[in-house]
Design a protein around this motif. Structure first.
Motif, PDB file in Angstrom:
ATOM      1  N   MET A 112       0.832  -1.196   0.000  1.00  0.00           N
ATOM      2  CA  MET A 112       0.000   0.000   0.000  1.00  0.00           C
ATOM      3  C   MET A 112       0.866   1.245   0.000  1.00  0.00           C
ATOM      4  SD  MET A 112      -3.278  -0.874   2.445  1.00  0.00           S
ATOM      5  CE  MET A 112      -2.293  -0.987   3.935  1.00  0.00           C
ATOM      6  N   LYS A 115      -0.519   7.142   1.771  1.00  0.00           N
ATOM      7  CA  LYS A 115      -1.838   7.597   2.202  1.00  0.00           C
ATOM      8  C   LYS A 115      -2.691   6.429   2.695  1.00  0.00           C
ATOM      9  CE  LYS A 115      -2.105  11.694  -0.744  1.00  0.00           C
ATOM     10  NZ  LYS A 115      -2.879  12.408  -1.804  1.00  0.00           N
ATOM     11  N   GLU A 116      -2.570   5.302   2.031  1.00  0.00           N
ATOM     12  CA  GLU A 116      -3.351   4.132   2.435  1.00  0.00           C
ATOM     13  C   GLU A 116      -2.888   3.617   3.801  1.00  0.00           C
ATOM     14  OE1 GLU A 116      -1.998   4.613  -0.465  1.00  0.00           O
ATOM     15  OE2 GLU A 116      -3.732   4.802  -1.797  1.00  0.00           O
ATOM     16  N   GLN A 149     -11.344   0.097   4.532  1.00  0.00           N
ATOM     17  CA  GLN A 149     -10.069  -0.594   4.719  1.00  0.00           C
ATOM     18  C   GLN A 149      -9.793  -1.562   3.571  1.00  0.00           C
ATOM     19  OE1 GLN A 149      -9.758  -2.360   8.694  1.00  0.00           O
ATOM     20  NE2 GLN A 149     -11.191  -0.809   9.459  1.00  0.00           N
ATOM     21  N   GLN A 152      -8.466   0.067   0.333  1.00  0.00           N
ATOM     22  CA  GLN A 152      -7.113   0.627   0.284  1.00  0.00           C
ATOM     23  C   GLN A 152      -6.147  -0.276  -0.464  1.00  0.00           C
ATOM     24  OE1 GLN A 152      -6.967   3.862   1.347  1.00  0.00           O
ATOM     25  NE2 GLN A 152      -9.136   3.327   1.647  1.00  0.00           N
ATOM     26  N   SER A 153      -6.524  -1.516  -0.684  1.00  0.00           N
ATOM     27  CA  SER A 153      -5.674  -2.427  -1.447  1.00  0.00           C
ATOM     28  C   SER A 153      -5.948  -2.356  -2.939  1.00  0.00           C
ATOM     29  CB  SER A 153      -5.875  -3.876  -0.954  1.00  0.00           C
ATOM     30  OG  SER A 153      -5.554  -3.980   0.415  1.00  0.00           O
ATOM     31  N   ALA A 158      -9.948   4.093  -3.587  1.00  0.00           N
ATOM     32  CA  ALA A 158      -9.399   4.177  -2.228  1.00  0.00           C
ATOM     33  C   ALA A 158      -9.664   5.546  -1.604  1.00  0.00           C
ATOM     34  CB  ALA A 158      -7.905   3.875  -2.249  1.00  0.00           C
ATOM     35  N   ARG A 162     -11.968   6.469   1.704  1.00  0.00           N
ATOM     36  CA  ARG A 162     -11.441   7.160   2.887  1.00  0.00           C
ATOM     37  C   ARG A 162     -12.342   8.327   3.284  1.00  0.00           C
ATOM     38  NH1 ARG A 162      -6.380   6.384   0.215  1.00  0.00           N
ATOM     39  NH2 ARG A 162      -6.364   8.565  -0.497  1.00  0.00           N
TER      40      ARG A 162
END
Length: 221
Positions: A112, A115-116, A149, A152-153, A158, A162
Motif C-alpha cells: 500500500m 496515504k493508504e 479498509q 485501500q488495497s 481508495a 477514505r
C-alpha cells in the motif's frame, strides 16, 4: 281524678322519660312503663311494683333511623409505586481484539502507498478510542470502516472510501471529526505551498511568438 292532675302526671312522666333516655348513651339505663293504681302511666328506672313492662331501648330513641354506614370518601387508596426503569448508557459498538490485530497486520503491508497506510493507522487509533468510550459508534458505522479498509488495497476507489469513512467518524465522534477537519486544512495548505514552489522552480512560462509579416524575422524562441 281531675283532668288537670292527670295531665300534670303525664307531663312529669314524659319529662322523666326524656331525662332517662338522655342518659342511655354510656350507662345504658333500663326504663319501665308502669300503670299506677289510679290508672295513670308512670315511667321508672326500676321494675314496676305492680302492672307494667320494660320498654325497648329503640323506642326511647324517637324517630331516628339507623342508616347503613357508607365508606369514607376521604379515604386515600395507596397505590404501589411504579417500578423504576433502570437507565442504561448507550452501547458503543467497537471492533474486538481479533479485528484490531487484523487491522494492525494490514497497516504493516508493503503493497500500500503512504496515504493508504496512514489511513489504516488512523482507523486503528479510532478503534482504540472507541474501546475507551470515546464517540458513539454502531455496528453499521464500523461496516463502513471495513469497506474503506478493504478498498485501500485497490488502485481505484481508495480515496473515495477514505472520505466516506472519515465522514462517518466525524458524525460518530465530534472530537475525532475536529481532528479530521484540521488534518484536511493542513493538507490543503501543504498542497498549495508545494504548487507554489514548483511554479517558482520552473520560472515563468514562455509566451508564444506572435506571427510576423512576410520577409521579417523574429528573435522569439
Amino acid at each position: 281524678m281531675p283532668q288537670s292532675l292527670m295531665r300534670q302526671r303525664l307531663i312529669v312522666g314524659a319529662a322523666s322519660l326524656i331525662s332517662i333516655a338522655g342518659c342511655l348513651g354510656e350507662a345504658q339505663a333500663q326504663v319501665w312503663r308502669c300503670t299506677a293504681q289510679d290508672g295513670s302511666t308512670v315511667f321508672s328506672d326500676r321494675p314496676c311494683p305492680g302492672k307494667g313492662n320494660q320498654m325497648d331501648e329503640r323506642s326511647l330513641r324517637g324517630n331516628a333511623i339507623e342508616a347503613p354506614r357508607l365508606p369514607s370518601t376521604t379515604a386515600v387508596t395507596e397505590r404501589p409505586a411504579p417500578a423504576e426503569t433502570p437507565v442504561t448508557a448507550p452501547v458503543n459498538d467497537c471492533p474486538g481484539d481479533q479485528e484490531l490485530r487484523h487491522m494492525e497486520t494490514r497497516a504493516s503491508s508493503t503493497t500500500m502507498g503512504d496515504k493508504e497506510v496512514a489511513f489504516m493507522r488512523d482507523e486503528i487509533r479510532r478503534a482504540r478510542q472507541c474501546r475507551k468510550g470515546q464517540g458513539r459508534y454502531t455496528a453499521a458505522d464500523w461496516a463502513i470502516s471495513r469497506e474503506a479498509q478493504a478498498a485501500q488495497s485497490n488502485l481505484r476507489g481508495a480515496a473515495e472510501a477514505r472520505l466516506r469513512a472519515e465522514g462517518m467518524h466525524s458524525a460518530a465522534d465530534p472530537q475525532e471529526g475536529e481532528r479530521i477537519a484540521q488534518q484536511r486544512r493542513a493538507e490543503e495548505r501543504l498542497s498549495q505551498r508545494l504548487k507554489h514552489e514548483q511554479d517558482r522552480a520552473h520560472g515563468p512560462r514562455p509566451q508564444p511568438c506572435p506571427p510576423m509579416p512576410a520577409g521579417q524575422t523574429s528573435n522569439c524562441r
